[in-house]
Design an enzyme around this catalytic site. Sequence first.
Site, PDB file in Angstrom:
ATOM      1  N   THR A 114       0.895  -1.149   0.000  1.00  0.00           N
ATOM      2  CA  THR A 114       0.000   0.000   0.000  1.00  0.00           C
ATOM      3  C   THR A 114       0.936   1.201   0.000  1.00  0.00           C
ATOM      4  O   THR A 114       2.041   1.123   0.558  1.00  0.00           O
ATOM      5  CB  THR A 114      -0.904   0.050   1.254  1.00  0.00           C
ATOM      6  N   HIS A 115       0.523   2.273  -0.669  1.00  0.00           N
ATOM      7  CA  HIS A 115       1.398   3.446  -0.842  1.00  0.00           C
ATOM      8  C   HIS A 115       2.733   3.043  -1.470  1.00  0.00           C
ATOM      9  O   HIS A 115       3.748   3.689  -1.228  1.00  0.00           O
ATOM     10  CB  HIS A 115       1.659   4.165   0.484  1.00  0.00           C
TER      11      HIS A 115
ATOM     12  N   SER B  19      16.520  -0.664 -27.076  1.00  0.00           N
ATOM     13  CA  SER B  19      16.867   0.750 -27.229  1.00  0.00           C
ATOM     14  C   SER B  19      17.807   0.885 -28.418  1.00  0.00           C
ATOM     15  O   SER B  19      18.635   0.012 -28.670  1.00  0.00           O
ATOM     16  CB  SER B  19      17.564   1.239 -25.958  1.00  0.00           C
TER      17      SER B  19
ATOM     18  N   LYS C 122      19.114  -2.835 -23.098  1.00  0.00           N
ATOM     19  CA  LYS C 122      17.760  -2.506 -22.664  1.00  0.00           C
ATOM     20  C   LYS C 122      16.697  -3.472 -23.175  1.00  0.00           C
ATOM     21  O   LYS C 122      16.758  -3.971 -24.289  1.00  0.00           O
ATOM     22  CB  LYS C 122      17.401  -1.087 -23.143  1.00  0.00           C
TER      23      LYS C 122
ATOM     24  N   GLU D 171       3.829   0.414 -21.470  1.00  0.00           N
ATOM     25  CA  GLU D 171       3.900   1.876 -21.359  1.00  0.00           C
ATOM     26  C   GLU D 171       2.899   2.527 -22.305  1.00  0.00           C
ATOM     27  O   GLU D 171       2.278   3.539 -21.967  1.00  0.00           O
ATOM     28  CB  GLU D 171       5.310   2.364 -21.675  1.00  0.00           C
TER      29      GLU D 171
ATOM     30  N   LYS E 199     -18.033  10.895 -34.195  1.00  0.00           N
ATOM     31  CA  LYS E 199     -17.521   9.639 -34.756  1.00  0.00           C
ATOM     32  C   LYS E 199     -16.034   9.418 -34.589  1.00  0.00           C
ATOM     33  O   LYS E 199     -15.604   8.323 -34.211  1.00  0.00           O
ATOM     34  CB  LYS E 199     -17.891   9.554 -36.238  1.00  0.00           C
TER      35      LYS E 199
HETATM   36  N1  ARG Z   1     -22.313  13.038 -41.969  1.00  0.00           N
HETATM   37  C1  ARG Z   1     -23.350  13.571 -41.137  1.00  0.00           C
HETATM   38  C2  ARG Z   1     -23.121  13.050 -39.693  1.00  0.00           C
HETATM   39  O1  ARG Z   1     -22.270  12.242 -39.529  1.00  0.00           O
HETATM   40  C3  ARG Z   1     -24.650  13.229 -41.686  1.00  0.00           C
HETATM   41  C4  ARG Z   1     -25.820  13.946 -41.129  1.00  0.00           C
HETATM   42  C5  ARG Z   1     -26.105  15.183 -41.832  1.00  0.00           C
HETATM   43  N2  ARG Z   1     -27.438  15.527 -41.617  1.00  0.00           N
HETATM   44  C6  ARG Z   1     -27.927  16.701 -41.972  1.00  0.00           C
HETATM   45  N3  ARG Z   1     -29.159  16.918 -41.741  1.00  0.00           N
HETATM   46  N4  ARG Z   1     -27.167  17.607 -42.528  1.00  0.00           N
HETATM   47  O2  ARG Z   1     -23.744  13.444 -38.725  1.00  0.00           O
END
Ligand code: ARG
Length: 462
Positions: free
Chosen positions: A154-155, A276, A282, A289, A324
């Site tokens: 611990t620690h 290395s 090494k 890491e 995304k």
């Molecule tokens: N490529 C856009 C997205 O990933 C599509 C949606 C666009 N929709 C719109 N009503 N302009 O969100």
Amino acid sequence: MKLWGTRFTKTTDSLVHQFNASLSFDVRLYDEDIRGSMAWARGLSRAGVLTQDEAREIIAGLEAVLSELATDAFVFDPADEDIHTAVERRLTELVGPVGGKLHTGRSRNDQVTTALRLYLLREIASLRGSLVQLQVAIVDKAAAHLDIIMPGYTHLQQAQPVLFGHWLMSFFWRFQRDWDRLAEAARRTSALPLGAGALAGNPLGVDRHALAVDLGFATVMENSVDAVCDRDYVVDLIAWASLLQMHLSSLAEDIIIWSSSEFGFVQVDDAYATGSSLMPQKRNPDSLELIRGKSGRIVGHLAGTLTTLKGLPSTYNKDLQEDKEALFDTLDTVALELPIAAGVIRTLKVDRARMAAALDDSMLATDLADYLVRRKVPFRQSHRLVGRVVRRAEELQVQLRELDLAEYQAIHPGFAQDLYAVLDFQRSVESRDARGGTAAAAVRIQIEQARMILEDSMSGAV
Ligand code: ARG
């Protein structure tokens, strides 16, 4: 000409087109986009909006687009904004004007989030598999090392001896909670937005429950406004990954420290280490890491995504397109880390002798205090008394078991010859046999529990 271009009198500025386009990263959604479109065509046909022949033509066209994309034969047009418009553009080229009927009653707003959910559900299924493989590696390694005692910290200071397998199993449970959380994330992701249209819902009598069944969603989203703006499931997944990342990172950190020459408790296999360019001797635990280092980007994606969502007006706003890259990078990162972590564990060499050599008698001080407790000394008092024993041993520069009985008895008359039997690491470990403790018998029960859980996970029962 853009799909939405006729009301415009000018073409889009080329920088804006570039800025607006998401094709470079959403192309990976092609399979889910097309499956969503096929289901939509069937939905429109059930509602009588498309004739069966039209739906068949559209679906055949979508099959062709799918196979072009799957074989890299698809030719993108510089005007394609995203995968959704690219697919529809190509569909219409292949099947003619009937292709123009596919988007009836649909918006990219509900289309995009449907595809993303489908994609995520598939990724989650594969992440669950990788997570289980890591857990299997942990359990197998722990089970094979039930007789190795190491200093528990611990620690980062020596605290009490524990079995190596007990330490390792602690990670099984952390990852098990990650497994549960991922299952919950999947449940929330499995709600269908399609049919919400741009924001207001569907006027053509499309049966959304039938669509959900067709696409394998567990439920339909009950509110069209919520359906197009909800990205909770994206945050869920990145938050899930962030916590998983904390667990991977602390596993990595433990092993990195223990593989240093000062500790030498474990050796990371050559397949997971690198050398290395300058120092020939090494062997660096780079894979670990990097696992530790990925924390910054994943937690960054969590903060970034929440910041993007913060304060958005309801329904779809283009900001949502920013969901995304963060999500995909998170998924890609974790998908690489899990099998690498499993490989490190599977191949890790454990040095029993180095662990034994590092055990210091002072770690048995608690056992000595418990010894006095068994002789009816209140724990607070026995804690103080043993503190004095430890100090005396330090003064005389001896280990606790080398300290004369007379010294012990000068501190408390309750000490007797049998105290030396307590000063035994094996005994200390074995005494902690209550459920969840480090005694081999308790760890065996832990491992049995874990194996039962893994069986359920692998059979898909959970
Ligand atoms: N490529 C856009 C997205 O990933 C599509 C949606 C666009 N929709 C719109 N009503 N302009 O969100």
